[in-house]
Each structure stands twice: as structure tokens, then as C-alpha cells.
Design a protein around this motif. Structure first.
Motif, PDB file in Angstrom:
ATOM      1  N   ILE A  22       0.809  -1.220   0.000  1.00 27.79           N
ATOM      2  CA  ILE A  22       0.000   0.000   0.000  1.00 27.79           C
ATOM      3  C   ILE A  22       0.847   1.277   0.000  1.00 27.79           C
ATOM      4  O   ILE A  22       0.671   2.154  -0.824  1.00 27.79           O
ATOM      5  CB  ILE A  22      -0.898   0.053   1.260  1.00 27.79           C
ATOM      6  CG1 ILE A  22      -1.897  -1.079   1.252  1.00 27.79           C
ATOM      7  CG2 ILE A  22      -1.611   1.357   1.345  1.00 27.79           C
ATOM      8  CD1 ILE A  22      -3.037  -0.849   2.189  1.00 27.79           C
ATOM      9  N   VAL A  23       1.779   1.348   0.936  1.00 30.16           N
ATOM     10  CA  VAL A  23       2.369   2.643   1.264  1.00 30.16           C
ATOM     11  C   VAL A  23       3.134   3.278   0.092  1.00 30.16           C
ATOM     12  O   VAL A  23       3.017   4.466  -0.156  1.00 30.16           O
ATOM     13  CB  VAL A  23       3.270   2.532   2.513  1.00 30.16           C
ATOM     14  CG1 VAL A  23       3.844   3.884   2.889  1.00 30.16           C
ATOM     15  CG2 VAL A  23       2.487   1.949   3.677  1.00 30.16           C
ATOM     16  N   TYR A  24       3.919   2.475  -0.629  1.00 29.69           N
ATOM     17  CA  TYR A  24       4.746   3.047  -1.702  1.00 29.69           C
ATOM     18  C   TYR A  24       4.258   2.661  -3.091  1.00 29.69           C
ATOM     19  O   TYR A  24       4.973   2.831  -4.065  1.00 29.69           O
ATOM     20  CB  TYR A  24       6.206   2.596  -1.517  1.00 29.69           C
ATOM     21  CG  TYR A  24       6.768   3.102  -0.226  1.00 29.69           C
ATOM     22  CD1 TYR A  24       7.263   4.402  -0.124  1.00 29.69           C
ATOM     23  CD2 TYR A  24       6.756   2.312   0.918  1.00 29.69           C
ATOM     24  CE1 TYR A  24       7.740   4.893   1.073  1.00 29.69           C
ATOM     25  CE2 TYR A  24       7.233   2.794   2.121  1.00 29.69           C
ATOM     26  CZ  TYR A  24       7.722   4.083   2.190  1.00 29.69           C
ATOM     27  OH  TYR A  24       8.181   4.562   3.378  1.00 29.69           O
ATOM     28  N   ALA A  41     -10.363  -5.109   6.344  1.00 29.45           N
ATOM     29  CA  ALA A  41      -9.921  -5.910   7.486  1.00 29.45           C
ATOM     30  C   ALA A  41      -9.881  -5.082   8.761  1.00 29.45           C
ATOM     31  O   ALA A  41     -10.312  -5.553   9.813  1.00 29.45           O
ATOM     32  CB  ALA A  41      -8.553  -6.520   7.195  1.00 29.45           C
ATOM     33  N   ILE A  42      -9.371  -3.844   8.702  1.00 33.58           N
ATOM     34  CA  ILE A  42      -9.145  -3.162   9.984  1.00 33.58           C
ATOM     35  C   ILE A  42     -10.140  -2.038  10.309  1.00 33.58           C
ATOM     36  O   ILE A  42     -10.044  -1.429  11.357  1.00 33.58           O
ATOM     37  CB  ILE A  42      -7.694  -2.688  10.185  1.00 33.58           C
ATOM     38  CG1 ILE A  42      -7.356  -1.475   9.346  1.00 33.58           C
ATOM     39  CG2 ILE A  42      -6.688  -3.775   9.928  1.00 33.58           C
ATOM     40  CD1 ILE A  42      -6.030  -0.890   9.798  1.00 33.58           C
ATOM     41  N   LEU A  43     -11.094  -1.814   9.430  1.00 30.12           N
ATOM     42  CA  LEU A  43     -12.090  -0.796   9.790  1.00 30.12           C
ATOM     43  C   LEU A  43     -13.437  -1.433  10.136  1.00 30.12           C
ATOM     44  O   LEU A  43     -14.414  -0.736  10.387  1.00 30.12           O
ATOM     45  CB  LEU A  43     -12.255   0.221   8.653  1.00 30.12           C
ATOM     46  CG  LEU A  43     -11.060   1.168   8.454  1.00 30.12           C
ATOM     47  CD1 LEU A  43     -11.187   1.970   7.165  1.00 30.12           C
ATOM     48  CD2 LEU A  43     -10.887   2.121   9.632  1.00 30.12           C
ATOM     49  N   SER A 243       4.611  -2.282  10.461  1.00 35.65           N
ATOM     50  CA  SER A 243       5.615  -1.216  10.551  1.00 35.65           C
ATOM     51  C   SER A 243       4.970   0.155  10.760  1.00 35.65           C
ATOM     52  O   SER A 243       5.545   1.021  11.407  1.00 35.65           O
ATOM     53  CB  SER A 243       6.546  -1.217   9.345  1.00 35.65           C
ATOM     54  OG  SER A 243       5.796  -1.101   8.184  1.00 35.65           O
ATOM     55  N   ASN A 244       3.755   0.351  10.257  1.00 33.43           N
ATOM     56  CA  ASN A 244       3.111   1.662  10.455  1.00 33.43           C
ATOM     57  C   ASN A 244       2.350   1.743  11.773  1.00 33.43           C
ATOM     58  O   ASN A 244       2.035   2.828  12.247  1.00 33.43           O
ATOM     59  CB  ASN A 244       2.132   1.943   9.319  1.00 33.43           C
ATOM     60  CG  ASN A 244       2.849   2.470   8.109  1.00 33.43           C
ATOM     61  OD1 ASN A 244       3.193   3.628   8.062  1.00 33.43           O
ATOM     62  ND2 ASN A 244       3.112   1.594   7.172  1.00 33.43           N
ATOM     63  N   GLY A 245       2.009   0.592  12.333  1.00 36.49           N
ATOM     64  CA  GLY A 245       1.088   0.605  13.471  1.00 36.49           C
ATOM     65  C   GLY A 245       1.744   0.536  14.836  1.00 36.49           C
ATOM     66  O   GLY A 245       1.054   0.416  15.840  1.00 36.49           O
TER      67      GLY A 245
HETATM   68  C1  HEM Z   1      -1.271   7.761  15.853  1.00 37.89           C
HETATM   69  C2  HEM Z   1      -1.057   6.858  14.942  1.00 37.89           C
HETATM   70  C3  HEM Z   1      -0.959   7.096  13.454  1.00 37.89           C
HETATM   71  C4  HEM Z   1      -0.729   8.259  12.762  1.00 37.89           C
HETATM   72  C5  HEM Z   1      -0.488   9.658  13.327  1.00 37.89           C
HETATM   73  C6  HEM Z   1      -0.741   7.924  11.353  1.00 37.89           C
HETATM   74  C7  HEM Z   1      -0.560   8.823  10.333  1.00 37.89           C
HETATM   75  C8  HEM Z   1      -0.543   8.504   8.992  1.00 37.89           C
HETATM   76  C9  HEM Z   1      -0.340   9.452   7.927  1.00 37.89           C
HETATM   77  C10 HEM Z   1      -0.133  10.959   8.098  1.00 37.89           C
HETATM   78  C11 HEM Z   1      -0.383   8.771   6.752  1.00 37.89           C
HETATM   79  C12 HEM Z   1      -0.221   9.363   5.339  1.00 37.89           C
HETATM   80  C13 HEM Z   1      -1.582   9.723   4.778  1.00 37.89           C
HETATM   81  C14 HEM Z   1      -1.502  10.527   3.504  1.00 37.89           C
HETATM   82  O1  HEM Z   1      -0.541  10.388   2.748  1.00 37.89           O
HETATM   83  O2  HEM Z   1      -2.407  11.354   3.253  1.00 37.89           O
HETATM   84  C15 HEM Z   1      -0.597   7.368   7.062  1.00 37.89           C
HETATM   85  C16 HEM Z   1      -0.699   6.357   6.135  1.00 37.89           C
HETATM   86  C17 HEM Z   1      -0.814   5.021   6.454  1.00 37.89           C
HETATM   87  N1  HEM Z   1      -0.994   4.493   7.717  1.00 37.89           N
HETATM   88 FE1  HEM Z   1      -1.117   5.525   9.451  1.00 37.89          FE
HETATM   89  N2  HEM Z   1      -0.978   6.572  11.220  1.00 37.89           N
HETATM   90  C18 HEM Z   1      -1.118   6.035  12.480  1.00 37.89           C
HETATM   91  C19 HEM Z   1      -1.392   4.709  12.789  1.00 37.89           C
HETATM   92  C20 HEM Z   1      -1.501   3.692  11.874  1.00 37.89           C
HETATM   93  C21 HEM Z   1      -1.832   2.323  12.185  1.00 37.89           C
HETATM   94  C22 HEM Z   1      -2.163   1.809  13.599  1.00 37.89           C
HETATM   95  C23 HEM Z   1      -1.804   1.618  11.014  1.00 37.89           C
HETATM   96  C24 HEM Z   1      -2.090   0.161  10.723  1.00 37.89           C
HETATM   97  C25 HEM Z   1      -2.261  -0.779  11.547  1.00 37.89           C
HETATM   98  C26 HEM Z   1      -1.458   2.548   9.950  1.00 37.89           C
HETATM   99  C27 HEM Z   1      -1.310   2.210   8.623  1.00 37.89           C
HETATM  100  C28 HEM Z   1      -1.086   3.119   7.603  1.00 37.89           C
HETATM  101  C29 HEM Z   1      -0.959   2.740   6.184  1.00 37.89           C
HETATM  102  C30 HEM Z   1      -1.005   1.318   5.626  1.00 37.89           C
HETATM  103  C31 HEM Z   1      -0.800   3.935   5.470  1.00 37.89           C
HETATM  104  C32 HEM Z   1      -0.649   4.078   3.952  1.00 37.89           C
HETATM  105  C33 HEM Z   1      -2.021   4.312   3.308  1.00 37.89           C
HETATM  106  C34 HEM Z   1      -1.968   4.454   1.793  1.00 37.89           C
HETATM  107  O3  HEM Z   1      -0.946   4.849   1.242  1.00 37.89           O
HETATM  108  O4  HEM Z   1      -2.984   4.175   1.146  1.00 37.89           O
HETATM  109  N3  HEM Z   1      -1.292   3.800  10.518  1.00 37.89           N
HETATM  110  N4  HEM Z   1      -0.707   7.232   8.432  1.00 37.89           N
END
Ligand code: HEM
Length: 435
Positions: A22-24, A41-43, A243-245
């Protein structure tokens, strides 16, 4: 509309990730496919319920360790202990994310407790070591993405200092892939062995395996556009989730504790809210409690407004575009300075004041795009609900039971940044039981 996060880069291919996960991911079709599975899955409400159940379970494990440490101190000296919250929160969130995403228990808190106490948590050491190793390697690889983005191929391939770092990251990827593949295969087998009338758990791995198969409640005969996920697709998504969570939650929690300690009026109001909900009872936290903890939620938002841990966000365009009245050529890489946006007085009244009350006014709505804690648009963070539940529930459980104060009220919070996230390096606190 501008959905690409960064250009395709050579390093992504070397990491084996180009056009996957997803991320990159810059391949729209593949990103949509992964994004859909990940979000479903997670929402889902069932996943949310399990997050609350596991928060109770893991908090009770955390308090059992802290209570042991407190008891030991009580005998020797006073009723307080000193802890590094970064260490504890890192191990807590590792246990949480592992359970919620893979359905597998890790024993990260137990492993940490064993390193600081003479009294040892039971005999799970082989399992403990294994899960610790997996999580450490995922953390290294997470930082490695950034390394492979900014360090050019020539340096990575020929200059020993960079080459060694690159090789270490690649070795860690090999190790993590192998471990995650084993976990996925084992779960597939467990699902096969579970009879159709028995319910399955709602962790992300199980949901990804069963989606678009006959085990899925909404299963309809599929065509290729509606196919299920392969093991390697599941693996990269698990990887993104893990890695993000973890680190973002750890850092958020640390900044929240820091701000609460420095704002006694906020702390007083927060304790009033927590006490009014729990009425002094040490019962498990529920979903209704989570929705009632409005002031705690306001503290989380205010902490991340004043000091966004994801301080930079990025977007990339592959076609010439007009944005904000300017013409930009294809290939422009935009860096969005979240810290400036969250603290600009064009958008916020008294931006430098830590004021959770601003979020309590029913009519308050931040100006469009001025609060981007979880990003915006198509790439909005899918972990937002999980993150808010984890943060608010843990805050309430911690402050319901413990009095938490900083060891050093005068020093500023110690931070570092390896990529777009600002991390807290150490947060020493004194803990005692609340009266
Ligand atoms: C306080 C906790 C968290 C913060 C502040 C945060 C913040 C962010 C931000 C700023 C982005 C980028 C969004 C964009 O580009 O517009 C992002 C993307 C993402 N986050 Fe989080 N996140 C948090 C927790 C989590 C958790 C718990 C998970 C998963 C278990 C997660 C999974 C992801 C993934 C997979 C993306 C990429 C989404 C995409 O590119 O479609 N994050 N997050």
C-alpha cells in the motif's frame, strides 16, 4: 486527485516492493486492490470490538508487571517506581499490533520485563525471542525504505559504509519474509481445519485470507477482478500494518503523557472525565466508554496538532498539473510541512497554546485541510480508528489507576527523526498508585 506519495525509485525494486503493498505503491490498480483488503480488514466493527478486548487483556498484563515492580519498591523504599515509558509503550504496542494483525500472541512486554526484573515471566523464552527478532527486523526494514529512497544506487552498491547498511536491510527482509510466510501458511491450515459452523477470529491476517473465498460471509462466485489474495500479497500488507502501526502510537502516547504532565489543568479535567465514567471501579473498558471519553480524545488531537509526529507528508505528480494557481511540471515531488500547517495562526486561534478545550466546542470544525494528523484524500491513513481506540483507551486505563509524573519537569522532550516521523527517544516517569 493527487494520490501518488513518491516517485517509483530504484530501491523499491531492490526491496522487492515495486507495484506491491500500500504505502509506496504507484500502480493504481494494485494499490486499490490492497487498499480495499486492508481497509475492510481493519475498519470493520468486529475488528474494533476485538481491539477493545485486547486492550483490556494487554493492559491487565502491563499492570501486572508494574504492580510487581511497585510491590518490590514498596518493600525496599517508597511507593514509586521510575520507568522509561518509551520502552514499555514499544513493547505494549508490539504485542497489540501482533495480536490484531496476525492473531498471534507475542510476548514483547514479557521479554522486556525479564530484562529489568529478577522475577522472570514464565518459560516462553523461545517464543519470546522469536517474536522480538521478527519485530526488530520489521522496524529496521521500515527505516530501510527511507534509506533506499535517499541513498543513490551507486553508494548502496559500491561504497562499503552504505553497502553494509543496505545488505543488513536486505538480510532482514529475507528473515522477515520467511517468518511471515510461515505464519500465513499456518493460519491457512488452521482455517482449513476449522469447521464451517465455527466462527473465525477477526484479525487482519484471517480477514485477508478468507476475503473473496467461500469462508467469507459475503462470498459471491468470483471472477479475476474479485479474486482472493496470494500469500506474498498478504505478507507485504501485514508488513505495512506492523511497521506503520507501532512506532507512531508509541510516540503519540509519549507526547500525550508529556503534555499532560506540563498542563495540570488539563490533567485535572481529564481525571474528572475518567473518574466520572469509571466511578472508581477497576472494570474492563468498553466501546461505550471509548465514545464517552471526549476530553481524552481532545487531548490526543491537541497533542498531535501542536506537535505532529508525522511532521512531513508527500505527494508526487507524474503529469503536468495546475495546483494552487501554479503550473507544475510532471515529476514534481511535493513535501507538505504538517508542523507549519498545524501551528499557523491563519488557521488556529492561539496556535502555540496547548488547549484541548478547542476541540470540545460542538460547533468547532478545523478549517479545511488544516488538521491532517492522518493525512487526507485517497491515501488517508487506514489505521486511524485503531490508533484512536488504542490511544484513548490506554490513556484512560493508565490514568484511572496510576499517578504518572515526569522525572525531570525541566528538560524538553528528547526527540529524533529518522524519516518523516518524529520519535521520542526516552521518557522517564515516576509511577505510583492513585489514591
Ligand atoms: C497515531 C497513529 C498514526 C498516525 C499519526 C498515522 C498517520 C498517517 C499518515 C499521516 C499517513 C499518510 C496519509 C496521507 O498520505 O495522506 C498514514 C498512512 C498510512 N498508515 Fe497511518 N498513522 C497512524 C497509525 C496507523 C496504524 C495503527 C496503522 C495500521 C495498523 C497505519 C497504517 C497506515 C498505512 C497502511 C498507510 C498508507 C495508506 C496508503 O498509502 O494508502 N497507521 N498514516
Amino acid at each position: 486527485m493527487y494520490w501518488m506519495r513518491c516517485p517509483n525509485y530504484e530501491g523499491l525494486k531492490e526491496l522487492g516492493l515495486e507495484g506491491k503493498e500500500i504505502v509506496y505503491n504507484n500502480n493504481y490498480k494494485s494499490w486499490i486492490f490492497n487498499h480495499h483488503f486492508f481497509n475492510q480488514a481493519i475498519l470493520s466493527p468486529k475488528f474494533t470490538n476485538e481491539v477493545i478486548d485486547w486492550t483490556n487483556e494487554l493492559f491487565s498484563e502491563l499492570e501486572s508487571y508494574w504492580d510487581k515492580l511497585l510491590l518490590k519498591e514498596k518493600i525496599s523504599k517508597e511507593n514509586k517506581i521510575k520507568l522509561d515509558l518509551i520502552e514499555w509503550f514499544s513493547h505494549y504496542t508490539t504485542d497489540m499490533i501482533n495480536k490484531m494483525l496476525t492473531g498471534k500472541r507475542s510476548y514483547s512486554m514479557a521479554a522486556y520485563f525479564n530484562t529489568i526484573s529478577d522475577e522472570k515471566f514464565d518459560n516462553q523464552s523461545a517464543r519470546v525471542e522469536d517474536s522480538e527478532k521478527l519485530f526488530q527486523s520489521i522496524h529496521k526494514i521500515h527505516i530501510g525504505y527511507f534509506f533506499f529512497f535517499i541513498v543513490p544506487p551507486f553508494l548502496r552498491h559500491y561504497v562499503p559504509f552504505f553497502k553494509n547498511i543496505a545488505n543488513d536491510i536486505l538480510q532482514n527482509i529475507g528473515f522477515a519474509n520467511q517468518k511471515l510466510d510461515t505464519i500465513i501458511k499456518k493460519r491457512r491450515k488452521e482455517i482449513e481445519d476449522t469447521s464451517l459452523n465455527e466462527p473465525l477470529p477477526h484479525d487482519m491476517l484471517t480477514s485477508m485470507i478468507i476475503k473473496n473465498t467461500f469462508r467469507d460471509g459475503n462470498y459471491i462466485e468470483t471472477d479475476e477482478g474479485n479474486r482472493s489474495m496470494t500469500d506474498s500479497e498478504i505478507r507485504v500488507n501485514l508488513f505495512d500494518g506492523i511497521s506503520n502501526g507501532t512506532s507512531k502510537i508509541v510516540n503519540m502516547l509519549s507526547f500525550i503523557i508529556y503534555h499532560i504532565a506540563h498542563n495540570p489543568n488539563v490533567k485535572k479535567k481529564m481525571l474528572e472525565e475518567i473518574d466520572s465514567i469509571f466511578q472508581g471501579k477497576m472494570r474492563p473498558i468498553t466501546k461505550d466508554d471509548f465514545y464517552s471519553l471526549k476530553y481524552c480524545e481532545a487531548i490526543v488531537k491537541e497533542a498531535v496538532r501542536i506537535f505532529p509526529i508525522v511532521h512531513l507528508n508527500t505527494r508526487y505528480i507524474d503529469k503536468p498539473s495546475e495546483i494552487a494557481g501554479y503550473q507544475w511540471p510532471a515529476g514534481t515531488f511535493f513535501i507538505i510541512n504538517v508542523g507549519v500547517i498545524h501551528n499557523k495562526d491563519d488557521y488556529w486561534e492561539e496556535p502555540n497554546k496547548f488547549n484541548p478545550d478547542r476541540w470540545m466546542d460542538e460547533n468547532f470544525e478545523p478549517k479545511k485541510n488544516s488538521f491532517i494528523m492522518f493525512g487526507e484524500g485517497l491515501r488517508l491513513c487506514p489505521g486511524r480508528k485503531l490508533a484512536m481506540i488504542e490511544l484513548v483507551c490506554l490513556m484512560a486505563l493508565l490514568f484511572r489507576k496510576y499517578e504518572i509524573n515526569l522525572v525531570d519537569m525541566n528538560s524538553p522532550i528528547k526527540t529524533k527523526s529518522d524519516d518523516i516521523v518524529i520519535s521520542c527517544v526516552k521518557l522517564l516517569v515516576k509511577i505510583e498508585l492513585r489514591n
